[in-house]
Design a protein around this motif. Sequence first.
Motif, PDB file in Angstrom:
ATOM      1  N   LEU A  18       8.018  -3.376   8.155  1.00 35.62           N
ATOM      2  CA  LEU A  18       7.328  -2.139   7.794  1.00 35.62           C
ATOM      3  C   LEU A  18       6.809  -2.225   6.359  1.00 35.62           C
ATOM      4  O   LEU A  18       5.661  -1.863   6.066  1.00 35.62           O
ATOM      5  CB  LEU A  18       8.263  -0.936   7.947  1.00 35.62           C
ATOM      6  CG  LEU A  18       7.715   0.395   7.441  1.00 35.62           C
ATOM      7  CD1 LEU A  18       6.554   0.865   8.313  1.00 35.62           C
ATOM      8  CD2 LEU A  18       8.805   1.436   7.393  1.00 35.62           C
ATOM      9  N   LEU A  19       7.649  -2.747   5.476  1.00 40.03           N
ATOM     10  CA  LEU A  19       7.239  -2.868   4.076  1.00 40.03           C
ATOM     11  C   LEU A  19       6.197  -3.960   3.865  1.00 40.03           C
ATOM     12  O   LEU A  19       5.471  -3.928   2.872  1.00 40.03           O
ATOM     13  CB  LEU A  19       8.457  -3.065   3.178  1.00 40.03           C
ATOM     14  CG  LEU A  19       9.384  -1.845   3.119  1.00 40.03           C
ATOM     15  CD1 LEU A  19      10.595  -2.110   2.254  1.00 40.03           C
ATOM     16  CD2 LEU A  19       8.634  -0.610   2.643  1.00 40.03           C
ATOM     17  N   ASP A  20       6.103  -4.910   4.794  1.00 35.93           N
ATOM     18  CA  ASP A  20       4.980  -5.858   4.762  1.00 35.93           C
ATOM     19  C   ASP A  20       3.663  -5.104   4.894  1.00 35.93           C
ATOM     20  O   ASP A  20       2.689  -5.395   4.204  1.00 35.93           O
ATOM     21  CB  ASP A  20       5.088  -6.889   5.886  1.00 35.93           C
ATOM     22  CG  ASP A  20       6.142  -7.958   5.633  1.00 35.93           C
ATOM     23  OD1 ASP A  20       6.633  -8.061   4.492  1.00 35.93           O
ATOM     24  OD2 ASP A  20       6.461  -8.682   6.595  1.00 35.93           O
ATOM     25  N   SER A  21       3.648  -4.118   5.795  1.00 37.97           N
ATOM     26  CA  SER A  21       2.437  -3.304   5.986  1.00 37.97           C
ATOM     27  C   SER A  21       2.144  -2.470   4.743  1.00 37.97           C
ATOM     28  O   SER A  21       0.978  -2.334   4.346  1.00 37.97           O
ATOM     29  CB  SER A  21       2.590  -2.387   7.191  1.00 37.97           C
ATOM     30  OG  SER A  21       2.773  -3.145   8.356  1.00 37.97           O
ATOM     31  N   VAL A  22       3.183  -1.918   4.135  1.00 39.27           N
ATOM     32  CA  VAL A  22       2.995  -1.146   2.891  1.00 39.27           C
ATOM     33  C   VAL A  22       2.465  -2.060   1.800  1.00 39.27           C
ATOM     34  O   VAL A  22       1.547  -1.695   1.059  1.00 39.27           O
ATOM     35  CB  VAL A  22       4.320  -0.468   2.464  1.00 39.27           C
ATOM     36  CG1 VAL A  22       4.179   0.192   1.107  1.00 39.27           C
ATOM     37  CG2 VAL A  22       4.767   0.542   3.516  1.00 39.27           C
ATOM     38  N   TYR A  23       3.022  -3.258   1.711  1.00 36.33           N
ATOM     39  CA  TYR A  23       2.571  -4.247   0.729  1.00 36.33           C
ATOM     40  C   TYR A  23       1.091  -4.581   0.933  1.00 36.33           C
ATOM     41  O   TYR A  23       0.310  -4.596  -0.022  1.00 36.33           O
ATOM     42  CB  TYR A  23       3.434  -5.508   0.836  1.00 36.33           C
ATOM     43  CG  TYR A  23       2.926  -6.691   0.062  1.00 36.33           C
ATOM     44  CD1 TYR A  23       3.124  -6.786  -1.307  1.00 36.33           C
ATOM     45  CD2 TYR A  23       2.242  -7.721   0.698  1.00 36.33           C
ATOM     46  CE1 TYR A  23       2.651  -7.881  -2.017  1.00 36.33           C
ATOM     47  CE2 TYR A  23       1.763  -8.801   0.002  1.00 36.33           C
ATOM     48  CZ  TYR A  23       1.974  -8.893  -1.356  1.00 36.33           C
ATOM     49  OH  TYR A  23       1.497  -9.958  -2.065  1.00 36.33           O
ATOM     50  N   LEU A  24       0.705  -4.840   2.178  1.00 38.68           N
ATOM     51  CA  LEU A  24      -0.704  -5.150   2.455  1.00 38.68           C
ATOM     52  C   LEU A  24      -1.610  -3.965   2.133  1.00 38.68           C
ATOM     53  O   LEU A  24      -2.722  -4.159   1.621  1.00 38.68           O
ATOM     54  CB  LEU A  24      -0.880  -5.579   3.915  1.00 38.68           C
ATOM     55  CG  LEU A  24      -0.373  -6.973   4.258  1.00 38.68           C
ATOM     56  CD1 LEU A  24      -0.465  -7.227   5.757  1.00 38.68           C
ATOM     57  CD2 LEU A  24      -1.132  -8.031   3.479  1.00 38.68           C
ATOM     58  N   ALA A  25      -1.142  -2.750   2.398  1.00 39.90           N
ATOM     59  CA  ALA A  25      -1.928  -1.568   2.043  1.00 39.90           C
ATOM     60  C   ALA A  25      -2.105  -1.495   0.523  1.00 39.90           C
ATOM     61  O   ALA A  25      -3.199  -1.168   0.046  1.00 39.90           O
ATOM     62  CB  ALA A  25      -1.251  -0.301   2.570  1.00 39.90           C
ATOM     63  N   CYS A  26      -1.059  -1.808  -0.218  1.00 42.08           N
ATOM     64  CA  CYS A  26      -1.165  -1.821  -1.687  1.00 42.08           C
ATOM     65  C   CYS A  26      -2.198  -2.844  -2.145  1.00 42.08           C
ATOM     66  O   CYS A  26      -3.011  -2.567  -3.032  1.00 42.08           O
ATOM     67  CB  CYS A  26       0.191  -2.140  -2.324  1.00 42.08           C
ATOM     68  SG  CYS A  26       1.418  -0.844  -2.209  1.00 42.08           S
ATOM     69  N   ILE A  27      -2.145  -4.025  -1.545  1.00 39.72           N
ATOM     70  CA  ILE A  27      -3.104  -5.078  -1.897  1.00 39.72           C
ATOM     71  C   ILE A  27      -4.531  -4.616  -1.606  1.00 39.72           C
ATOM     72  O   ILE A  27      -5.444  -4.795  -2.426  1.00 39.72           O
ATOM     73  CB  ILE A  27      -2.791  -6.375  -1.116  1.00 39.72           C
ATOM     74  CG1 ILE A  27      -1.448  -6.946  -1.534  1.00 39.72           C
ATOM     75  CG2 ILE A  27      -3.900  -7.398  -1.267  1.00 39.72           C
ATOM     76  CD1 ILE A  27      -1.402  -7.486  -2.935  1.00 39.72           C
ATOM     77  N   TRP A  28      -4.744  -4.000  -0.450  1.00 43.67           N
ATOM     78  CA  TRP A  28      -6.082  -3.536  -0.085  1.00 43.67           C
ATOM     79  C   TRP A  28      -6.567  -2.418  -1.003  1.00 43.67           C
ATOM     80  O   TRP A  28      -7.721  -2.424  -1.426  1.00 43.67           O
ATOM     81  CB  TRP A  28      -6.121  -3.089   1.374  1.00 43.67           C
ATOM     82  CG  TRP A  28      -6.382  -4.237   2.293  1.00 43.67           C
ATOM     83  CD1 TRP A  28      -5.472  -4.954   2.999  1.00 43.67           C
ATOM     84  CD2 TRP A  28      -7.651  -4.834   2.565  1.00 43.67           C
ATOM     85  NE1 TRP A  28      -6.096  -5.950   3.697  1.00 43.67           N
ATOM     86  CE2 TRP A  28      -7.439  -5.902   3.449  1.00 43.67           C
ATOM     87  CE3 TRP A  28      -8.951  -4.564   2.142  1.00 43.67           C
ATOM     88  CZ2 TRP A  28      -8.470  -6.698   3.927  1.00 43.67           C
ATOM     89  CZ3 TRP A  28      -9.981  -5.356   2.619  1.00 43.67           C
ATOM     90  CH2 TRP A  28      -9.740  -6.409   3.488  1.00 43.67           C
ATOM     91  N   VAL A  29      -5.696  -1.462  -1.295  1.00 45.61           N
ATOM     92  CA  VAL A  29      -6.099  -0.358  -2.181  1.00 45.61           C
ATOM     93  C   VAL A  29      -6.435  -0.900  -3.567  1.00 45.61           C
ATOM     94  O   VAL A  29      -7.465  -0.539  -4.155  1.00 45.61           O
ATOM     95  CB  VAL A  29      -4.997   0.722  -2.253  1.00 45.61           C
ATOM     96  CG1 VAL A  29      -5.257   1.702  -3.381  1.00 45.61           C
ATOM     97  CG2 VAL A  29      -4.894   1.453  -0.924  1.00 45.61           C
ATOM     98  N   ALA A  30      -5.587  -1.772  -4.089  1.00 46.29           N
ATOM     99  CA  ALA A  30      -5.847  -2.350  -5.412  1.00 46.29           C
ATOM    100  C   ALA A  30      -7.126  -3.183  -5.396  1.00 46.29           C
ATOM    101  O   ALA A  30      -7.955  -3.086  -6.309  1.00 46.29           O
ATOM    102  CB  ALA A  30      -4.647  -3.197  -5.862  1.00 46.29           C
TER     103      ALA A  30
END
Length: 177
Positions: free
Chosen positions: A8-20
């Motif tokens: 689940l936190l992999d998805s959160v991490y990828l979302a952070c990367i995309w937003v940044a």
Amino acid sequence: MNQKIPKLLDSVYLACIWVAGMSIAAMSLIIPWGVFARYVLGTGSHWPEPVAVLLMVTFTFIGAAAAYRAGAHIAVGMLTDRLPSQPRWVCEKLVDLLMVAICLFVVIWGGKLALETMNQSLPDLPWMPVGLTYLPLPLGSLLTLVFVLEKTLLGTQQDRAVVRFDHEAGEVPAEAV
């Protein structure tokens, strides 16, 4: 259950990367537009600078959360790398506690700042509440807090395939096992 949380936190991490990443990409387009409008068209746009600043703050705080999970943050380990395992473990746990305290501080006080300034507007962007410009502080700190707790409870995640940028290959490198 132990693998569901990191996934689940992999998805959160990828979302952070995309937003940044999208923030810095948009900022890279907006700033040249401001320069072009001012020096070529002769009429300066009033919106590029405050929007670019908002995007930079978003990039910084959301990207910092992702960098923490990836272990790509700035860390001075000159002393702790030379310590025996027990004192090194104590130092690591002390750092985790301090990170939790800092994240909670910014979540609480940054959140209060964002909420208290929602009724004010930016002079250059009257439609945008000032609180939105402060919102990346508590959000990014909350994401960092989640990743700090993940590291504290489940161990470092910096060798996960999604963090190592080889998640599409489907193979786990031998050194990560």
